[in-house]
Design a protein around this motif. Structure first.
Motif, PDB file in Angstrom:
ATOM      1  N   SER A 141       4.768   0.214  -7.118  1.00  0.00           N
ATOM      2  CA  SER A 141       3.803   0.899  -7.967  1.00  0.00           C
ATOM      3  C   SER A 141       3.398   0.007  -9.139  1.00  0.00           C
ATOM      4  O   SER A 141       2.212  -0.115  -9.470  1.00  0.00           O
ATOM      5  CB  SER A 141       4.404   2.209  -8.495  1.00  0.00           C
ATOM      6  OG  SER A 141       3.571   2.782  -9.485  1.00  0.00           O
ATOM      7  N   PHE A 142       4.383  -0.622  -9.750  1.00  0.00           N
ATOM      8  CA  PHE A 142       4.121  -1.536 -10.859  1.00  0.00           C
ATOM      9  C   PHE A 142       3.251  -2.707 -10.405  1.00  0.00           C
ATOM     10  O   PHE A 142       2.310  -3.095 -11.103  1.00  0.00           O
ATOM     11  CB  PHE A 142       5.456  -2.042 -11.415  1.00  0.00           C
ATOM     12  CG  PHE A 142       5.323  -3.037 -12.532  1.00  0.00           C
ATOM     13  CD1 PHE A 142       4.988  -2.628 -13.811  1.00  0.00           C
ATOM     14  CD2 PHE A 142       5.525  -4.395 -12.293  1.00  0.00           C
ATOM     15  CE1 PHE A 142       4.855  -3.556 -14.846  1.00  0.00           C
ATOM     16  CE2 PHE A 142       5.407  -5.317 -13.319  1.00  0.00           C
ATOM     17  CZ  PHE A 142       5.067  -4.892 -14.599  1.00  0.00           C
ATOM     18  N   TYR A 143       3.550  -3.246  -9.234  1.00  0.00           N
ATOM     19  CA  TYR A 143       2.767  -4.364  -8.720  1.00  0.00           C
ATOM     20  C   TYR A 143       1.309  -3.957  -8.480  1.00  0.00           C
ATOM     21  O   TYR A 143       0.380  -4.690  -8.846  1.00  0.00           O
ATOM     22  CB  TYR A 143       3.369  -4.875  -7.408  1.00  0.00           C
ATOM     23  CG  TYR A 143       4.693  -5.593  -7.546  1.00  0.00           C
ATOM     24  CD1 TYR A 143       5.155  -6.046  -8.778  1.00  0.00           C
ATOM     25  CD2 TYR A 143       5.504  -5.825  -6.430  1.00  0.00           C
ATOM     26  CE1 TYR A 143       6.366  -6.699  -8.898  1.00  0.00           C
ATOM     27  CE2 TYR A 143       6.719  -6.481  -6.542  1.00  0.00           C
ATOM     28  CZ  TYR A 143       7.152  -6.909  -7.777  1.00  0.00           C
ATOM     29  OH  TYR A 143       8.352  -7.559  -7.893  1.00  0.00           O
ATOM     30  N   LEU A 156      -2.984   3.895  -5.061  1.00  0.00           N
ATOM     31  CA  LEU A 156      -1.749   3.586  -4.339  1.00  0.00           C
ATOM     32  C   LEU A 156      -0.577   3.467  -5.314  1.00  0.00           C
ATOM     33  O   LEU A 156       0.536   3.921  -5.025  1.00  0.00           O
ATOM     34  CB  LEU A 156      -1.917   2.295  -3.549  1.00  0.00           C
ATOM     35  CG  LEU A 156      -0.765   1.914  -2.615  1.00  0.00           C
ATOM     36  CD1 LEU A 156      -0.486   3.026  -1.616  1.00  0.00           C
ATOM     37  CD2 LEU A 156      -1.083   0.619  -1.893  1.00  0.00           C
ATOM     38  N   SER A 157      -0.827   2.877  -6.479  1.00  0.00           N
ATOM     39  CA  SER A 157       0.211   2.787  -7.497  1.00  0.00           C
ATOM     40  C   SER A 157       0.702   4.168  -7.896  1.00  0.00           C
ATOM     41  O   SER A 157       1.904   4.406  -8.032  1.00  0.00           O
ATOM     42  CB  SER A 157      -0.338   2.058  -8.730  1.00  0.00           C
ATOM     43  OG  SER A 157       0.591   2.097  -9.797  1.00  0.00           O
ATOM     44  N   GLU A 158      -0.218   5.086  -8.075  1.00  0.00           N
ATOM     45  CA  GLU A 158       0.125   6.469  -8.431  1.00  0.00           C
ATOM     46  C   GLU A 158       0.979   7.118  -7.350  1.00  0.00           C
ATOM     47  O   GLU A 158       1.986   7.768  -7.640  1.00  0.00           O
ATOM     48  CB  GLU A 158      -1.166   7.255  -8.641  1.00  0.00           C
ATOM     49  CG  GLU A 158      -0.980   8.719  -8.974  1.00  0.00           C
ATOM     50  CD  GLU A 158      -2.320   9.420  -9.135  1.00  0.00           C
ATOM     51  OE1 GLU A 158      -2.566  10.398  -8.408  1.00  0.00           O
ATOM     52  OE2 GLU A 158      -3.136   8.967  -9.977  1.00  0.00           O
ATOM     53  N   ARG A 159       0.601   6.933  -6.114  1.00  0.00           N
ATOM     54  CA  ARG A 159       1.338   7.558  -5.010  1.00  0.00           C
ATOM     55  C   ARG A 159       2.745   6.983  -4.865  1.00  0.00           C
ATOM     56  O   ARG A 159       3.701   7.705  -4.619  1.00  0.00           O
ATOM     57  CB  ARG A 159       0.562   7.377  -3.702  1.00  0.00           C
ATOM     58  CG  ARG A 159      -0.704   8.203  -3.635  1.00  0.00           C
ATOM     59  CD  ARG A 159      -1.521   7.887  -2.395  1.00  0.00           C
ATOM     60  NE  ARG A 159      -2.690   8.733  -2.284  1.00  0.00           N
ATOM     61  CZ  ARG A 159      -3.635   8.588  -1.374  1.00  0.00           C
ATOM     62  NH1 ARG A 159      -3.541   7.592  -0.490  1.00  0.00           N
ATOM     63  NH2 ARG A 159      -4.657   9.397  -1.325  1.00  0.00           N
ATOM     64  N   TYR A 160       2.852   5.666  -5.017  1.00  0.00           N
ATOM     65  CA  TYR A 160       4.174   5.044  -4.926  1.00  0.00           C
ATOM     66  C   TYR A 160       5.105   5.561  -6.015  1.00  0.00           C
ATOM     67  O   TYR A 160       6.266   5.886  -5.764  1.00  0.00           O
ATOM     68  CB  TYR A 160       4.059   3.525  -5.052  1.00  0.00           C
ATOM     69  CG  TYR A 160       3.850   2.788  -3.743  1.00  0.00           C
ATOM     70  CD1 TYR A 160       4.796   2.863  -2.732  1.00  0.00           C
ATOM     71  CD2 TYR A 160       2.724   2.006  -3.543  1.00  0.00           C
ATOM     72  CE1 TYR A 160       4.617   2.171  -1.540  1.00  0.00           C
ATOM     73  CE2 TYR A 160       2.536   1.316  -2.352  1.00  0.00           C
ATOM     74  CZ  TYR A 160       3.478   1.407  -1.361  1.00  0.00           C
ATOM     75  OH  TYR A 160       3.302   0.731  -0.188  1.00  0.00           O
ATOM     76  N   MET A 161       4.616   5.611  -7.260  1.00  0.00           N
ATOM     77  CA  MET A 161       5.477   6.030  -8.367  1.00  0.00           C
ATOM     78  C   MET A 161       5.879   7.492  -8.234  1.00  0.00           C
ATOM     79  O   MET A 161       7.049   7.855  -8.473  1.00  0.00           O
ATOM     80  CB  MET A 161       4.773   5.804  -9.708  1.00  0.00           C
ATOM     81  CG  MET A 161       5.679   6.013 -10.908  1.00  0.00           C
ATOM     82  SD  MET A 161       7.012   4.779 -11.022  1.00  0.00           S
ATOM     83  CE  MET A 161       6.102   3.393 -11.726  1.00  0.00           C
ATOM     84  N   ARG A 173      11.128   8.310 -12.415  1.00  0.00           N
ATOM     85  CA  ARG A 173      10.721   9.503 -13.150  1.00  0.00           C
ATOM     86  C   ARG A 173      10.220   9.161 -14.546  1.00  0.00           C
ATOM     87  O   ARG A 173       9.276   9.792 -15.047  1.00  0.00           O
ATOM     88  CB  ARG A 173      11.878  10.506 -13.186  1.00  0.00           C
ATOM     89  CG  ARG A 173      12.100  11.122 -11.815  1.00  0.00           C
ATOM     90  CD  ARG A 173      13.271  12.068 -11.727  1.00  0.00           C
ATOM     91  NE  ARG A 173      13.284  12.680 -10.393  1.00  0.00           N
ATOM     92  CZ  ARG A 173      14.164  13.584  -9.979  1.00  0.00           C
ATOM     93  NH1 ARG A 173      15.126  13.981 -10.793  1.00  0.00           N
ATOM     94  NH2 ARG A 173      14.080  14.088  -8.767  1.00  0.00           N
ATOM     95  N   LEU A 174      10.835   8.172 -15.174  1.00  0.00           N
ATOM     96  CA  LEU A 174      10.292   7.683 -16.441  1.00  0.00           C
ATOM     97  C   LEU A 174       8.910   7.074 -16.217  1.00  0.00           C
ATOM     98  O   LEU A 174       7.975   7.326 -16.992  1.00  0.00           O
ATOM     99  CB  LEU A 174      11.223   6.633 -17.048  1.00  0.00           C
ATOM    100  CG  LEU A 174      12.512   7.120 -17.712  1.00  0.00           C
ATOM    101  CD1 LEU A 174      13.373   5.922 -18.113  1.00  0.00           C
ATOM    102  CD2 LEU A 174      12.225   7.988 -18.922  1.00  0.00           C
ATOM    103  N   GLY A 175       8.797   6.271 -15.167  1.00  0.00           N
ATOM    104  CA  GLY A 175       7.530   5.624 -14.870  1.00  0.00           C
ATOM    105  C   GLY A 175       6.432   6.617 -14.548  1.00  0.00           C
ATOM    106  O   GLY A 175       5.273   6.447 -14.963  1.00  0.00           O
ATOM    107  N   TRP A 176       6.792   7.679 -13.818  1.00  0.00           N
ATOM    108  CA  TRP A 176       5.791   8.674 -13.437  1.00  0.00           C
ATOM    109  C   TRP A 176       5.309   9.459 -14.656  1.00  0.00           C
ATOM    110  O   TRP A 176       4.105   9.685 -14.828  1.00  0.00           O
ATOM    111  CB  TRP A 176       6.362   9.620 -12.388  1.00  0.00           C
ATOM    112  CG  TRP A 176       5.433  10.738 -12.013  1.00  0.00           C
ATOM    113  CD1 TRP A 176       5.682  12.074 -12.082  1.00  0.00           C
ATOM    114  CD2 TRP A 176       4.098  10.614 -11.483  1.00  0.00           C
ATOM    115  NE1 TRP A 176       4.585  12.792 -11.649  1.00  0.00           N
ATOM    116  CE2 TRP A 176       3.611  11.919 -11.275  1.00  0.00           C
ATOM    117  CE3 TRP A 176       3.282   9.530 -11.185  1.00  0.00           C
ATOM    118  CZ2 TRP A 176       2.328  12.161 -10.779  1.00  0.00           C
ATOM    119  CZ3 TRP A 176       2.000   9.774 -10.691  1.00  0.00           C
ATOM    120  CH2 TRP A 176       1.550  11.075 -10.490  1.00  0.00           C
ATOM    121  N   ALA A 177       6.231   9.869 -15.532  1.00  0.00           N
ATOM    122  CA  ALA A 177       5.831  10.582 -16.746  1.00  0.00           C
ATOM    123  C   ALA A 177       4.942   9.690 -17.613  1.00  0.00           C
ATOM    124  O   ALA A 177       3.952  10.154 -18.199  1.00  0.00           O
ATOM    125  CB  ALA A 177       7.068  11.021 -17.522  1.00  0.00           C
TER     126      ALA A 177
END
Length: 237
Positions: A141-143, A156-161, A173-177
């Protein structure tokens, strides 16, 4: 959630084209080679060094904790001085254990204990993600958000995270928030993300501070009665 359901989840939310893997530079691995590698790994667990100390290879559980705590390079390179690099490679390439595929991929991408090979490292990272390994999904997701090693792809980044968070990664979960308060996702996802954070236990100072900040930001975006309900309900995460 069983492995079958996790894989089904990935297949539903991740486009097939995004999961396409690059060809490995290694020869195809036979079942006999994989079996031999597993037997060799078992034998290493009981091996004794000349100085009388035990040779302790990483278990899957240990490596999961190291990865989740974002300590992979400090443990593998700084503490253990790369001595278990062949074991990590064998369990990634031959046995195909997701945690070891992630570790091997991360080591190749960054040139830690091995010659840097970003394409091959990304290949292993994608293989770990295809096996529903949450840290690999978080990393990809970060990539994809930043265009590291791959073309930028916000969706795609959103879906991965989000998938990483669903699978239980505290880092995910930190990354998604964080993504939600930056405009990703939708308001209907705030409550889910807030509940995950509120009922998670972060041990390092940086993660705790980030958790507190993200909780406050999500609270601003939610009705008070929803916040109170989530705080009172004991979720089984």
């Amino acid at each position: 959630m069983g492995k079958g359901r996790l894989l089904a989840l990935l297949l539903v939310i991740l486009p097939c084209s995004a999961m396409a893997l690059q060809h490995s530079s290694f020869d195809p691995v036979t079942s006999s080679q994989a079996k031999a590698a597993e037997e060799q790994i078992e034998a290493l667990k009981d091996e004794v060094k000349p100085d009388g100390t035990n040779t302790e290879v990483y278990t899957t559980e240990q490596l999961n904790r190291i990865i989740e705590d974002q300590m992979l390079f400090s443990v593998v390179h700084d503490h253990d001085r790369c001595q278990f690099t062949p074991d990590i490679e064998d369990r990634a390439r031959l046995v195909k254990i997701p945690a070891f595929m992630f570790a091997w991929g991360d080591m190749l991408i960054n040139g830690v204990c091995v010659t840097k090979d970003q394409d091959l490292g990304l290949d292993y990272m994608k293989k770990a993600a295809q096996s529903a390994y949450a840290p690999a999904l978080e990393r990809l997701s970060f990539y994809y958000e930043n265009g590291y090693f791959v073309a930028k792809n916000r969706k795609l980044s959103e879906r991965y995270m989000h998938t990483s968070a669903v699978l239980g990664s505290k880092t995910g979960r930190l990354g998604w928030a964080d993504m939600l308060i930056r405009g990703f996702g939708s308001p209907s996802m705030y409550e889910e993300a807030y509940s995950w954070l509120y009922h998670s236990n972060y041990t390092d100072e940086y993660s705790r501070l980030k958790q507190q900040y993200l909780e406050k930001e999500l609270q601003k975006r939610m009705p008070p009665n929803v916040v109170a309900r989530d705080q009172e309900f004991a979720y089984d995460y």
